[in-house]
Write a protein that holds these residues in place. Structure first.
Motif, short mmCIF file in Angstrom:
data_model
loop_
_atom_site.label_atom_id
_atom_site.label_comp_id
_atom_site.label_asym_id
_atom_site.label_seq_id
_atom_site.Cartn_x
_atom_site.Cartn_y
_atom_site.Cartn_z
N SER A 111 0.80 -1.23 0.00
CA SER A 111 0.00 0.00 0.00
C SER A 111 0.83 1.28 0.00
O SER A 111 0.42 2.29 -0.57
N GLU A 112 2.03 1.22 0.63
CA GLU A 112 2.84 2.44 0.73
C GLU A 112 4.19 2.33 0.03
O GLU A 112 4.79 3.34 -0.33
N GLY A 113 4.67 1.12 -0.14
CA GLY A 113 6.00 0.92 -0.70
C GLY A 113 7.01 0.72 0.41
O GLY A 113 6.70 0.68 1.59
N GLN B 11 8.07 1.82 -4.60
CA GLN B 11 6.94 2.68 -4.29
C GLN B 11 5.65 1.90 -4.04
O GLN B 11 4.61 2.47 -3.73
N TYR C 110 2.28 -0.56 -4.71
CA TYR C 110 1.18 -0.47 -5.66
C TYR C 110 0.21 0.67 -5.37
O TYR C 110 -0.69 0.94 -6.17
N LYS C 111 0.37 1.30 -4.19
CA LYS C 111 -0.45 2.47 -3.83
C LYS C 111 -1.95 2.17 -3.88
O LYS C 111 -2.70 2.80 -4.62
N TYR C 112 -2.39 1.15 -3.13
CA TYR C 112 -3.81 0.87 -3.06
C TYR C 112 -4.15 0.50 -1.62
O TYR C 112 -3.28 0.26 -0.78
N ASP C 113 -5.43 0.41 -1.33
CA ASP C 113 -5.89 0.11 0.02
C ASP C 113 -5.89 -1.40 0.22
O ASP C 113 -6.84 -2.09 -0.16
#
Length: 497
Positions: A301-303, A308, A310-313
């Motif tokens: 979620s954050e990297g 970095q 995947y930037k998802y919940d």
């Protein structure tokens, strides 16, 4: 043994003739089928030198079903000719006759009829001769009456081409008197009993000679499926290369170990029901290493670790879902996590061979359930070159030398490569495996040292087995279409080294 009455009748028949008797001729005399006469001959042969029998074969011509019909009713062309009145017949009406299509073309070739396409009522067929001679029927009647020798070979072949005649090979026996010929059957004893020895009656008995060349009865036993033979050979190759086998006794796995721990995002298409079999009971897994789970959640979620993410919940509900494992890499993830918990890291080489399940469309090379072979090497500073070298060595031991590597994408390896081998049966390149270097986002949350790399590859057990045994359709290797005789007859697997 055949009926003793038939045996003695055959012996009396042999006694009557001079020189010998063909078993085909005995059929009419004895009033039985030829197979019964053959059985009697073999029974007499088993009694010793009562008769001598030599097998021989002969060929003769027989009418086919269509040939018998024509011999009775006339050829198609003759029937067409006879159906045409003096004023002619419309072609459309002629073609509706049972012999119309075949008879029309043959009658035209014989120039018995002509077609007037310009006729005012439409194309019309007329006779061109007053009468005909149905030579086809006459030839077939000769064959029917046993006079096929009066026909030339060319004529027979023409009738055979029209599927009116067939050449049949008949096997028979030429029977002559043996050294111990007799018209009566004396039962031969097959065992020397204690009673015979005690009474001395064995002196008056005639014993059946032993056949020391006869094959013994094969004992009933199980047979290894070709898949299991190749599996054993694969396992031996891994052990020779110094690998340790991983425990793979859990077909049901949580989505966390099957996907999340491998840095595979929760929205990845492979996690859809179109590709994965999810469990309904038990539907969810409850126990996870919490600190490791939090690190996996964060890198998704954050990297982290230079990524970095995947930037998802990221949701625990998705990770809890139970499924039939889609690859044995889930087992590899568990083993790597266990390795990372050791106080001091030690390089290892692991392998596994077991079943995995995917919601695949069935075809000649895909099944919904198959076996996956997986190998991985964990050590400091491993590169893609090391991976290619190990793959070449591994597949060389399998006897597979035609290899190609193709760049690919996997969520948990970078770089990644697909491995192809040329299938001689299918005459094309077939994918036999996938490989790559595990990503830091997968390894570092487990707690492995930063300078440790993991090279890994996986392949199915079925496709190399197909290549080895020359099987073109995977459904002939696994499933309800398997020929059990193939399982019995398939040789022991010897993968060329």
């Amino acid at each position: 043994m055949a009926d003793s009455g038939l045996l003695e009748s055959l012996l009396r028949l042999v006694e009557k003739v001079d020189g010998g008797l063909d078993s085909q001729d005995a059929v009419g005399e004895l009033g039985v089928e030829h197979q019964a006469v053959v059985g009697a001959v073999k029974s007499l042969q088993a009694l010793g030198e009562v008769i001598e029998a030599t097998q021989r074969s002969s060929k003769h011509w027989e009418l086919t079903g269509e040939g018998r019909e024509i011999s009775e009713q006339g050829s198609h062309e003759a029937r067409v000719f006879n159906a045409i009145p003096e004023e002619g017949l419309p072609q459309s009406q002629l073609m509706k006759l049972p012999s119309g299509k075949v008879g029309f073309s043959k009658a035209m070739s014989n120039k018995w009829i002509r077609l007037d396409k310009a006729h005012e009522g439409g194309p019309r067929v007329f006779r061109t001769v007053e009468s005909i001679e149905d030579t086809v029927r006459e030839k077939l009647q000769l064959v029917k009456n046993g006079k096929s020798s009066q026909l030339e070979e060319k004529e027979k072949n023409e009738l055979k081409k029209r599927k009116l005649l067939s050449e049949v090979t008949i096997k028979s026996y030429w029977i002559t008197k043996g050294r111990n010929f007799s018209t009566t059957i004396t039962k031969q004893e097959t065992e020397l009993t204690p009673e015979m020895i005690a009474s001395g009656s064995w002196r008056d008995k005639k014993f059946k000679p032993y056949n020391f060349e006869a094959m013994g009865v094969a004992p009933d036993s199980g047979h290894l499926h070709p898949l299991m033979k190749v599996r054993t050979q694969f396992r031996q190759i891994f052990l020779e290369m110094g690998f340790t086998e991983m425990p793979t006794n859990n077909f049901i796995e949580s989505s966390f170990w099957n996907f999340d721990s491998l840095f595979q995002p929760q929205q990845h298409p492979a996690r859809d029901q179109h590709d994965t079999f999810f469990m309904s009971d038990p539907a969810l897994a409850r126990e996870f290493p919490q600190d490791y789970l939090e690190r996996v959640k964060k890198v998704h979620s954050e990297g982290g670790y230079g990524s970095q993410g995947y930037k998802y919940d990221w949701k625990i509900e998705e990770a809890q879902k139970n499924l039939l494992r889609t690859h044995t890499t889930a087992v590899s993830a568990r083993m790597l996590y266990k390795l990372a918990q050791q106080e001091k890291f030690t390089p290892v080489k692991y392998f596994s061979i077991d079943r995995v399940f995917r919601n695949e469309t069935l075809d000649a090379t895909h099944l919904a359930e198959f076996h996956q072979i997986e190998g991985l090497v964990v050590d400091y500073g491993l590169t893609l070159g090391d991976l290619m070298g190990v793959l070449h060595q591994f597949f060389m031991k399998l006897g597979i030398t035609k290899l190609r590597f193709k760049p690919a994408y996997n969520p948990y390896t970078e770089p990644s490569m697909e491995v192809f081998s040329y299938h001689e049966g299918l005459k094309k390149w077939v994918e036999v495996g996938n490989s790559g270097v595990f990503r830091p986002e997968m390894l570092l949350p487990m707690g492995l040292p930063e300078d440790v790399s993991v090279i890994a590859w996986g392949l199915s057990l079925e496709r190399p087995t197909m290549i080895k045994y020359g099987i073109n359709n995977i459904r002939e290797l696994v499933g309800h279409k398997v020929n059990l005789q193939m399982v019995y007859d398939s040789p022991v697997c010897r993968l060329d080294s």
